[in-house]
Design a protein around this motif. Structure first.
Motif, PDB file in Angstrom:
ATOM      1  N   THR A   1       0.867  -1.171   0.000  1.00 33.10           N
ATOM      2  CA  THR A   1       0.000   0.000   0.000  1.00 33.10           C
ATOM      3  C   THR A   1       0.905   1.223   0.000  1.00 33.10           C
ATOM      4  O   THR A   1       1.681   1.426   0.937  1.00 33.10           O
TER       5      THR A   1
ATOM      6  N   GLU B   1       1.718   4.931   0.462  1.00 35.09           N
ATOM      7  CA  GLU B   1       1.201   6.096   1.181  1.00 35.09           C
ATOM      8  C   GLU B   1       2.200   7.243   1.010  1.00 35.09           C
ATOM      9  O   GLU B   1       3.060   7.484   1.856  1.00 35.09           O
TER      10      GLU B   1
ATOM     11  N   PRO C   1      -3.480   7.319  -0.901  1.00 40.59           N
ATOM     12  CA  PRO C   1      -2.913   5.966  -0.890  1.00 40.59           C
ATOM     13  C   PRO C   1      -3.272   5.174  -2.143  1.00 40.59           C
ATOM     14  O   PRO C   1      -4.324   5.381  -2.761  1.00 40.59           O
TER      15      PRO C   1
ATOM     16  N   GLN D   1      -3.584   1.160  -3.250  1.00 42.97           N
ATOM     17  CA  GLN D   1      -3.584  -0.232  -2.823  1.00 42.97           C
ATOM     18  C   GLN D   1      -2.887  -1.098  -3.867  1.00 42.97           C
ATOM     19  O   GLN D   1      -2.989  -0.846  -5.073  1.00 42.97           O
TER      20      GLN D   1
ATOM     21  N   LYS E   1       2.686  -4.926   3.015  1.00 49.96           N
ATOM     22  CA  LYS E   1       3.521  -3.878   3.619  1.00 49.96           C
ATOM     23  C   LYS E   1       2.977  -2.498   3.232  1.00 49.96           C
ATOM     24  O   LYS E   1       2.075  -2.363   2.403  1.00 49.96           O
ATOM     25  N   PHE E   2       3.561  -1.471   3.844  1.00 49.31           N
ATOM     26  CA  PHE E   2       3.153  -0.094   3.606  1.00 49.31           C
ATOM     27  C   PHE E   2       4.390   0.705   3.201  1.00 49.31           C
ATOM     28  O   PHE E   2       5.410   0.677   3.902  1.00 49.31           O
TER      29      PHE E   2
ATOM     30  N   ASP F   1       0.611   0.012   9.207  1.00 51.48           N
ATOM     31  CA  ASP F   1       0.173   1.267   8.600  1.00 51.48           C
ATOM     32  C   ASP F   1       0.507   2.465   9.489  1.00 51.48           C
ATOM     33  O   ASP F   1      -0.064   2.617  10.577  1.00 51.48           O
TER      34      ASP F   1
ATOM     35  N   ALA G   1      -2.461   4.854  10.359  1.00 56.83           N
ATOM     36  CA  ALA G   1      -3.376   4.389  11.407  1.00 56.83           C
ATOM     37  C   ALA G   1      -2.785   4.624  12.785  1.00 56.83           C
ATOM     38  O   ALA G   1      -3.518   4.920  13.747  1.00 56.83           O
TER      39      ALA G   1
ATOM     40  N   ASN H   1       3.877   3.097  14.130  1.00 59.46           N
ATOM     41  CA  ASN H   1       4.227   2.065  13.159  1.00 59.46           C
ATOM     42  C   ASN H   1       5.399   2.449  12.258  1.00 59.46           C
ATOM     43  O   ASN H   1       5.915   1.591  11.528  1.00 59.46           O
TER      44      ASN H   1
END
Length: 666
Positions: free
Chosen positions: A260, A262, A268, A270, A304-305, A632, A635, A639
C-alpha cells in the motif's frame, strides 16, 4: 668475551624491544575537539627492575569546563602484562571517573562507576579505559603487536571486546605511518596511526560526549586534517565489509510490488508498484497500470506499507557508524548541521560516489560557523565580515546547501553570513547566538532555527526570586497567548521561517518516568551508549519542573503547528536512529495528523533544503528512497518504527544486520 657480551645484549634487545622503545622517551599529544586544539596530554615512563610505570596527565577545556584525568599504569617489563591501573578525574564535562584495576596472578579486581568486582582474567586481555588517556592506547598497540596481533581481546575495566584491523599506510612528510581501525574500545570504531618505532602518532576518535576527538603527537600536529580524512575512508571501508550481508544484491531495475503506497503528497494506492531504475523512481501506480520490465528484480512487499524514505533534519554525523543506524531506522537522507570541515566533506564525497558508494544515507550538510567566545566549538570561526564570507564561500565550494550559525556569532557577523549565503543561493539555519533573540536572528536573515528552546523562551515566563533572578527551583509559567509569543509567531509567519524543534531530545531531559517507557529504542543500545544516554528520571521538585517543561514543549509545538509555521523533524543524535520516530510521535501528540508528521520528515524536509524536486515524495524522477513498513503509519504513527526494508537510491537493506553491525540489538 666481548663477542659473548655483544650476543647477550642483542638477545636482551630482541626479547625486550618494547621496553627499549618505552624507556627511550616521554611524550606529549595535542588534544582536539572538532579539530580545535583544546588541551594536551603529557606522559612519562619509568622503569624499576622487572616493571615499568606510565604516568599520564590529560587535560582539556571544553566550552569553559576543564576535563582533567590522571592515570597511572604498572606493567611487567618483558611481557607488558598489566599489574595495576588507576584513572581518576573526568572523561567529559558532565561525568566523573575513578576507575582502577589490580592484578594478582590470573585474578583481576575492577572498580568502575562505584562498583567493585573480582574475576578470572580472560585468555587474551589488556587494560585500557576508553578513548583517554592517549598514552594507554599507545600501550595497547605495543602490547597487541608484541603478542602476535590477537584477533580480539578483552579490555579491562570495561570488559569490552576489542578488535584491531590494519588500515593501510599514510605518508606524512615522507615518513610512513601505519593505520589501524580499532573497534570495541569506544562505541563504534576509531582510527590510529603508529610509526616504525611503535610510537602512536595520531588518534581520531570520539570523546565521552560522542563528539569528534583527536589527539596528535606534537611533531605531527600540522597534519591533523590528513588524519581526519584518512580515518573516514578507512572506517567506511571496514564498515562496508561488516555490513555486506545487510544489502540485497544490487540490480539496475527494482520493482517493489504489492505494498500500500502512502506518499507524502498523494492519496494511498492499494496493491501498488514502485519501479526504480538506476537509483531513480521511474513509475508509481497500481499494479495493473505499471509495466514491470522483464529484467527487473522484484521485491514482493505484499501486505507492507510504503512511504518515502525519511529525513533526519538535525544530524551530527560524528562517526561513520551512523550510516547503518540511519538506514536501519528508515532514514535515507540526513542533513548534518555542524561538523568538522574535513570529516563532513570527505564523508559527503564518499556517500555521493555513483560507483560503489559507502554505506549510509544521502547526505546534505549545513556548514557550521561560530565566533570567538567561551562556548566556541570547532575551528570554523568568523569574527569579521571577511572571515564570514570566506567560510561561506569555502562551504559552498564543498557542496553545502546551507550554513549553520552557532552560539558565539556576533549580530553583525550573522548579517554578513546571511547576506553572503543568500547571494550564493544558500539558506541559513542554526542556533540563536548568546545575547540575541529568535526575532533578532530572523531579522538578521536567518531562514531557519534549530531547537525548540528558542521558542520556549517566548511561550514561557520564568518565576523570579526576591533577588530579581529566575528561580530555577520552580517551573516556568506557560503564556501561549502572551504578547511576546504572538510577536514571535507573527514574525515566523511573515518570514516563512522553518523550525527544527528536536523535541524528542528535550523530552529526554524532561520526563519523569524511565526513558524506555517513552523511547523503547534505549533497550536496544550497546552498553557504551546506554550508559551515557539512559539516566534515572528526576524526583521531587526536579520532577515537577521537568513535567512542566515537557508540557510546555508539547503546548508550544501545538501552537506553532496551528499557526502553520513550517516544522521539520530532526533528532540532534539523542537515541541514535530511534529518536526520529519519537520526534514524529511527539508531533502527533501535539496535534499533527500522522500524515502531517510524516510530511515533516519527508516533503517538508526536502523543501526546507531546496531539493523537493529530488526527494521527499514517491514520484517519477525522484531518488529511489522508500521505507517499507510492516504496519500502517497513517493508522498509528508508532508504526514508523516497524521497518521491514529500507530502500536507498534503489539499494535494498534488511534492518536487522545493520543494527547488529554497530552493536545494537535488532
Amino acid at each position: 668475551m666481548r663477542f659473548a657480551r655483544f650476543l647477550l645484549v642483542c638477545f636482551f634487545l630482541s626479547g625486550a624491544i618494547v621496553l627499549a622503545q618505552q624507556t627511550a622517551t616521554s611524550g606529549s599529544f595535542v588534544l582536539h575537539k572538532f579539530a580545535r586544539p583544546i588541551g594536551s596530554e603529557t606522559y612519562s615512563i619509568a622503569t624499576d627492575k622487572d616493571s615499568y610505570t606510565l604516568t599520564s596527565h590529560f587535560l582539556f577545556t571544553d566550552r569553559g569546563t576543564k576535563v582533567p584525568l590522571e592515570t597511572t599504569f604498572v606493567a611487567g617489563t618483558r611481557d607488558m602484562a598489566p599489574r595495576s591501573f588507576s584513572a581518576k578525574g573526568k572523561p567529559s564535562r558532565q561525568a566523573e571517573m575513578d576507575d582502577s584495576v589490580t592484578v594478582a596472578g590470573d585474578t583481576v579486581s575492577i572498580t568502575r562507576s562505584g562498583k567493585s568486582e573480582t574475576q578470572k582474567a580472560d585468555k587474551s586481555w589488556f587494560v585500557v579505559d576508553g578513548y583517554s588517556p592517549v598514552a594507554m592506547q599507545e600501550q595497547m598497540m605495543r602490547w597487541w603487536l608484541k603478542h602476535g596481533k590477537p584477533q580480539e581481546f578483552t579490555a579491562y575495566p570495561s570488559k569490552a571486546t576489542v578488535r584491531i584491523t590494519p588500515a593501510g599506510t599514510l605518508a606524512i612528510d615522507g615518513k610512513a605511518t601505519h593505520g589501524y581501525t580499532v573497534s570495541g574500545l569506544i562505541w563504534g570504531q576509531e582510527s590510529l596511526w603508529m610509526d616504525d618505532a611503535q610510537n602512536l602518532v595520531a588518534l581520531v576518535s570520539i570523546d565521552a560526549e560522542f563528539d569528534h576527538f583527536e589527539a596528535v603527537r606534537e611533531k605531527y600536529a600540522k597534519s591533523l586534517n590528513l588524519f581526519i580524512a584518512d580515518a573516514v575512508k578507512a572506517d567506511l571501508a571496514n564498515l562496508k565489509k561488516l555490513s555486506a550481508t545487510a544489502r540485497m544484491a544490487p540490480s539496475r531495475r527494482l520493482a517493489i510490488v504489492g505494498a500500500t503506497i502512502e506518499d507524502s503528497i498523494a492519496p494511498p494506492i492499494q496493491n501498488g508498484v514502485i519501479l526504480i531504475e538506476d537509483g531513480v523512481i521511474r513509475a508509481v501506480g497500481p499494479k495493473d497500470q505499471v509495466t514491470i520490465p522483464s529484467d527487473a528484480k522484484v521485491l514482493d512487499a505484499t501486505g507492507k506499507f510504503a512511504v518515502p524514505g525519511l529525513w533526519d533534519m538535525h544530524a551530527h554525523y560524528e562517526q561513520v557508524e551512523w550510516g547503518p543506524i540511519y538506514l536501519a531506522a528508515g532514514v535515507t537522507t540526513v542533513r548534518d548541521v555542524g561538523n568538522e570541515f574535513e570529516f563532513i566533506q570527505t564523508l559527503h564525497d564518499e556517500l555521493d560516489r555513483k560507483q560503489d558508494p559507502a554505506i549510509g544515507p544521502h547526505l546534505e550538510f549545513a556548514g557550521v560557523i561560530d565566533g570567538s567566545g567561551q562556548l566556541t566549538i570547532g575551528v570554523t570561526i568568523a569574527d569579521t565580515p571577511e572571515q564570514a564570507r570566506e567560510w561561506v564561500d569555502k562551504y559552498a565550494s564543498a557542496g553545502a546547501r546551507q550554513i549553520k550559525i552557532y552560539s558565539s556569532v556576533k549580530p553583525e557577523i550573522v548579517k554578513a553570513i546571511t547576506t553572503e549565503a543568500h547571494a550564493k543561493g544558500m539558506t541559513v539555519t542554526g542556533h540563536i547566538p548568546e545575547g540575541m533573540t529568535a526575532i533578532q536572528g530572523i531579522h538578521l536573515g536567518m531562514d531557519q532555527i534549530n531547537h525548540i528552546s528558542y521558542e520556549l523562551q517566548y511561550s514561557t515566563r520564568p518565576i523570579f526570586g526576591a533577588d530579581g533572578k529566575p528561580d530555577r527551583s520552580k517551573p516556568a509559567v506557560l503564556e501561549l497567548e502572551g504578547a511576546r509569543m504572538k510577536d514571535l509567531v507573527s514574525t515566523l509567519q511573515a518570514h516563512h521561517t522553518v523550525l527544527d524543534p528536536t523535541a524528542a531530545l528535550y523530552e529526554s531531559f524532561s520526563i519523569t518516568v524511565p526513558l524506555h517507557e517513552v523511547e523503547p529504542g534505549v533497550d536496544h543500545l550497546p552498553p557504551q551508549l546506554r550508559e551515557a544516554l539512559d539516566s534515572p528520571p528526576p524526583t521531587g521538585d526536579r520532577a515537577a519542573i521537568a513535567d512542566a517543561r515537557r508540557k510546555a514543549i508539547i503546548a508550544t509545538l501545538r501552537a506553532l503547528h496551528e499557526a502553520k509555521v513550517p516544522i521539520v523533524a530532526g533528532t540532534d543524535q539523542a537515541i541514535p536512529g530511534y529518536s526520529l520516530h519519537r520526534e514524529l510521535e511527539l508531533y502527533v501528540e501535539a496535534g499533527f495528523t500522522p500524515q502531517e508528521a510524516i510530511q515533516a520528515a519527508t516533503i517538508e524536509a526536502a523543501r526546507a533544503v531546496g531539493v523537493e524536486k529530488e526527494s521527499g515524495s514517491l514520484e517519477a524522477g525522484k531518488r529511489g528512497d522508500v521505507l517499507l513498513l510492516n504496519a500502517d503509519p497513517l493508522a498509528d504513527i508508532h508504526n514508523t518504527r516497524k521497518v521491514w526494508r529500507t530502500v536507498a537510491a534503489g539499494a535494498v537493506y534488511d534492518p536487522a544486520p545493520l543494527w547488529q553491525v554497530v552493536g545494537f540489538l535488532p
